[in-house]
Design a protein around this motif. Structure first.
Motif, mmCIF file in Angstrom:
data_model
loop_
_atom_site.group_PDB
_atom_site.id
_atom_site.type_symbol
_atom_site.label_atom_id
_atom_site.label_comp_id
_atom_site.label_asym_id
_atom_site.label_seq_id
_atom_site.Cartn_x
_atom_site.Cartn_y
_atom_site.Cartn_z
ATOM 1 N N UNK A 80 -3.691 80.101 17.381
ATOM 2 C CA UNK A 80 -2.740 79.573 18.362
ATOM 3 C C UNK A 80 -2.044 78.329 17.829
ATOM 4 N N UNK A 81 -2.772 77.559 17.016
ATOM 5 C CA UNK A 81 -2.256 76.274 16.548
ATOM 6 C C UNK A 81 -1.491 76.403 15.234
ATOM 7 N N UNK A 82 -2.046 77.144 14.259
ATOM 8 C CA UNK A 82 -1.396 77.219 12.938
ATOM 9 C C UNK A 82 -1.029 78.640 12.544
ATOM 10 N N UNK A 83 -1.178 79.588 13.464
ATOM 11 C CA UNK A 83 -0.762 80.948 13.181
ATOM 12 C C UNK A 83 -1.721 81.684 12.258
ATOM 13 N N UNK A 84 -1.180 82.624 11.492
ATOM 14 C CA UNK A 84 -2.021 83.483 10.661
ATOM 15 C C UNK A 84 -2.663 82.732 9.500
ATOM 16 N N UNK A 85 -2.239 81.507 9.265
ATOM 17 C CA UNK A 85 -2.879 80.737 8.188
ATOM 18 C C UNK A 85 -4.299 80.340 8.552
ATOM 19 N N UNK A 86 -4.622 80.359 9.837
ATOM 20 C CA UNK A 86 -5.957 79.961 10.273
ATOM 21 C C UNK A 86 -6.986 80.986 9.818
ATOM 22 N N UNK A 87 -8.081 80.504 9.293
ATOM 23 C CA UNK A 87 -9.170 81.394 8.892
ATOM 24 C C UNK A 87 -10.499 80.778 9.282
ATOM 25 N N UNK A 88 -11.502 81.638 9.364
ATOM 26 C CA UNK A 88 -12.837 81.194 9.748
ATOM 27 C C UNK A 88 -13.866 81.908 8.893
ATOM 28 N N UNK A 89 -14.755 81.124 8.309
ATOM 29 C CA UNK A 89 -15.860 81.665 7.519
ATOM 30 C C UNK A 89 -17.172 81.314 8.217
#
Length: 634
Positions: free
Chosen positions: A444-453
């Motif tokens: 929601x904040x940075x779009x598709x650049x957001x990732x989670x590991x």
């Protein structure tokens, strides 16, 4: 091993002729910036400091860095470094009869007076046996005589020394900055009177914090549990209390700058030692109490000196809980000024899950800073958080990760743990649900650049923690929980990694074992086990065969609930935290009772009365504990 080469010059010649036959020859030559080379023949006491793993893992180890600098500052002693060779190098060394050697002068390990081994984790144990074999040193302490080096081990794993007791002459329990000098002085005095090896061991008994297993014999009930620990001499203390330094000495500022890439190419400065958060699963938090801090000026001075001495461009400010450092805001302001002026990368690991942590890291953020931010919630439901005493609400985690993404980080790493006491599959599913919420906020904040590991480890109930009475999950339970996570996160775009259940069992056997476990370790090594911490080397079947040869049941050490009155193999080793306190915390966990940070209120864990004289000697801000309330002083 049949050793045929004993002279340093011969080893050097052999290295010149064979280094190009192995991967990463820089592991084996020494000569790095800041190494210390002393005259062998004129230095009375010679110490080999061993990290029993590969060079690139061992060089950044802070404990060895501290001891290396401390010993080499003495005119009467020298310290050299020893790391384990990789298998390609080991094969060549064995074929040629080349012993393992110190990097600085290439003297064989067996020619040193003292061998100091650091054991930060248990999966190094078979490496230690391999080290002795490569040195031509008898594996069993009972088979060594006056001409063999004295073997001393320390590190977090040695708070339960029993699985390695038959192989080690003496263990240092706790912190080594002061006790290392007492050991060196004791060794010099022993040698001056030409005493026997038995005499040396008796002398080591007199040093507080030194455990000599030769003088302790465990006895067992018919069910395999510990009946008692018998002392064979009245000189041996009934309880060995860990060593604590009252005030942290100046940090080392001349670390080795390695000749090849290692796991951490940086300056490491410990800003604080100990933790008061009271997470019930955390071994380090229990055994490193009390909290002691370095001043901001001391930290800044150490950074400046280390930068001049190394040329590094990254500094890590280390502690178990950096946000709890009492001057953290002031420290970050000062360090960020230094970083801007010198184009440094500053890392501040072990931050609490709160937005102020994001603000602290944002002040340190430079052009070359990593785009990832790491947090460790450990559990995802309120019930589980109460069990483990880590009260972090989901909303607080979401607000913190929102702040992370808003401040420009695009990757968040979350560390969770499965296998907690009383955990259900619903608690595991909650990990997936919370993770999805975090990633949704990021996108929601940075779009598709957001990732989670996600890093998902498996809980092992460690000695000297409130959970030491509990069993581990079985492999089937662990796998079921991992499947739940995988299914719940399918198609989410979240990357996940976890610990192999068999590796969890190995850690549990070794950390919770008694002295009989030494036979298992020996058989595993004789079957070829080594580098067990490396996935491509760990062989579960060799350990199963080792248990069979030792006629022991591995489930006895892993999947058995302990009674509240059971005597543990490590009960004669004390971190200063009372077993009664740990028992109460265990009972609190069953009731979901939360305890606040013990800087806010003392719960009489035992540290303050155990080290009251030391605290009286070093009053003031160096000991970050509250005064003991009247009701707890007894």
């Amino acid at each position: 091993m049949n050793i045929r080469v004993t002279e340093p010059q011969e080893i050097e010649v052999w290295l010149e002729n064979n280094l190009m036959r192995v991967q990463k020859p820089g592991r084996y030559v020494g000569g790095e910036l800041n190494q210390v080379v002393k005259e062998w023949s004129s230095t009375p006491v010679k110490v080999a400091l061993v990290f029993p793993d590969l060079y690139e893992i061992g060089v950044p180890n802070l404990a060895l860095t501290i001891l290396y600098e401390a010993i080499n500052q003495r005119p009467d002693a020298l310290a050299e470094r020893v790391y384990l060779p990789a298998t390609d190098m080991e094969d060549l060394m064995r074929a040629a009869g080349i012993p393992i050697y110190g990097l600085e002068t290439k003297h064989p390990l067996g020619q040193f007076d003292i061998i100091g081994i650091t054991l930060p984790y248990e999966t190094l144990y078979t490496n230690v046996l391999n080290l002795f074999d490569l040195a031509g040193i008898p594996l069993l302490a009972a088979e060594r005589h006056e001409n063999h080096p004295v073997i001393i081990a320390g590190g977090h794993a040695t708070f339960n020394p029993e699985p390695m007791a038959p192989f080690i002459d003496a263990f240092v329990i706790g912190e080594g900055e002061e006790v290392i000098h007492e050991i060196l002085n004791t060794y010099k005095a022993w040698r001056s009177r030409s005493g026997s090896r038995e005499d040396l061991l008796y002398s080591l008994l007199e040093i507080p914090g030194v455990y000599v297993p030769r003088f302790y014999i465990p006895h067992y009930h018919s069910d395999g549990t510990i009946q008692s620990i018998e002392r064979t001499t009245n000189f041996a203390p009934a309880t060995v209390y860990k060593r604590v330094v009252g005030r942290l000495p100046a940090p080392p500022t001349r670390p080795i700058v390695p000749s090849i890439d290692v796991v951490h190419n940086r300056i490491a400065i410990e800003i604080m030692r100990g933790c008061t958060r009271g997470c019930r699963f955390c071994h380090a938090g229990m055994v490193t109490r009390p909290v002691r801090e370095r001043s901001v000026e001391e930290i800044l001075h150490a950074i400046r000196q280390a930068l001049q001495n190394t040329g590094y461009e990254e500094v890590a400010l280390l502690s178990l809980s950096s946000s709890d450092y009492s001057q953290i805001t002031h420290l970050v302001e000062r360090v960020s000024q230094e970083a801007t002026q010198q184009h440094l990368v500053i890392s501040l690991p072990s931050l609490r899950i709160e937005t102020v942590s994001v603000e602290l890291m944002d002040r340190l953020k430079g052009k070359r800073q990593s785009n990832s931010f790491t947090l460790a919630p450990e559990a995802a439901t309120d019930r589980m958080r109460a069990v483990i005493n880590k009260p972090i609400e989901t909303q607080q985690l979401l607000e913190t990760t929102q702040a992370i993404y808003k401040h420009g980080w695009t990757k968040v790493k979350l560390y969770f743990m499965i296998g907690h006491p009383t955990e259900t599959l619903e608690d595991v599913r909650a990990i997936a649900e919370v993770s999805r919420q975090v990633l949704a906020e990021g996108r929601r904040i940075v779009g598709r650049r957001a990732s989670l590991h996600l890093g998902v480890s498996t809980f092992v109930p460690k000695p000297h923690t409130p959970f030491q009475w509990l069993p581990c999950d079985t492999p089937e339970q662990i796998q079921a929980k991992q499947r739940v996570l995988l299914e719940s996160l399918k198609g989410s775009g979240i990357k996940i990694n976890w610990t192999d259940p068999k590796e969890t069992l190995l850690e549990a056997w070794l950390s919770r074992g008694d002295r009989r476990m030494a036979e298992v370790i020996y058989h595993a090594w004789s079957l070829g086990a080594k580098f067990d911490a490396w996935q491509d080397h760990f062989d579960y079947q060799k350990w199963m065969m080792a248990f069979q040869r030792a006629n022991l049941d591995p489930a006895f050490y892993t999947h058995r609930q302990r009674s509240l009155d059971e005597t543990f193999p490590w009960d004669h080793i004390s971190p200063g935290v009372r077993k009664a306190y740990l028992k109460q915390e265990y009972l609190n966990s069953l009731q979901g009772v939360l305890r606040p940070d013990c800087r806010l209120r003392c719960f009489a864990c035992g540290i303050l009365p155990t080290y009251k004289e030391l605290r009286r000697q070093y009053p003031g801000p160096h000991w970050k504990c509250p005064e003991v309330p009247v009701h707890a002083r007894a």
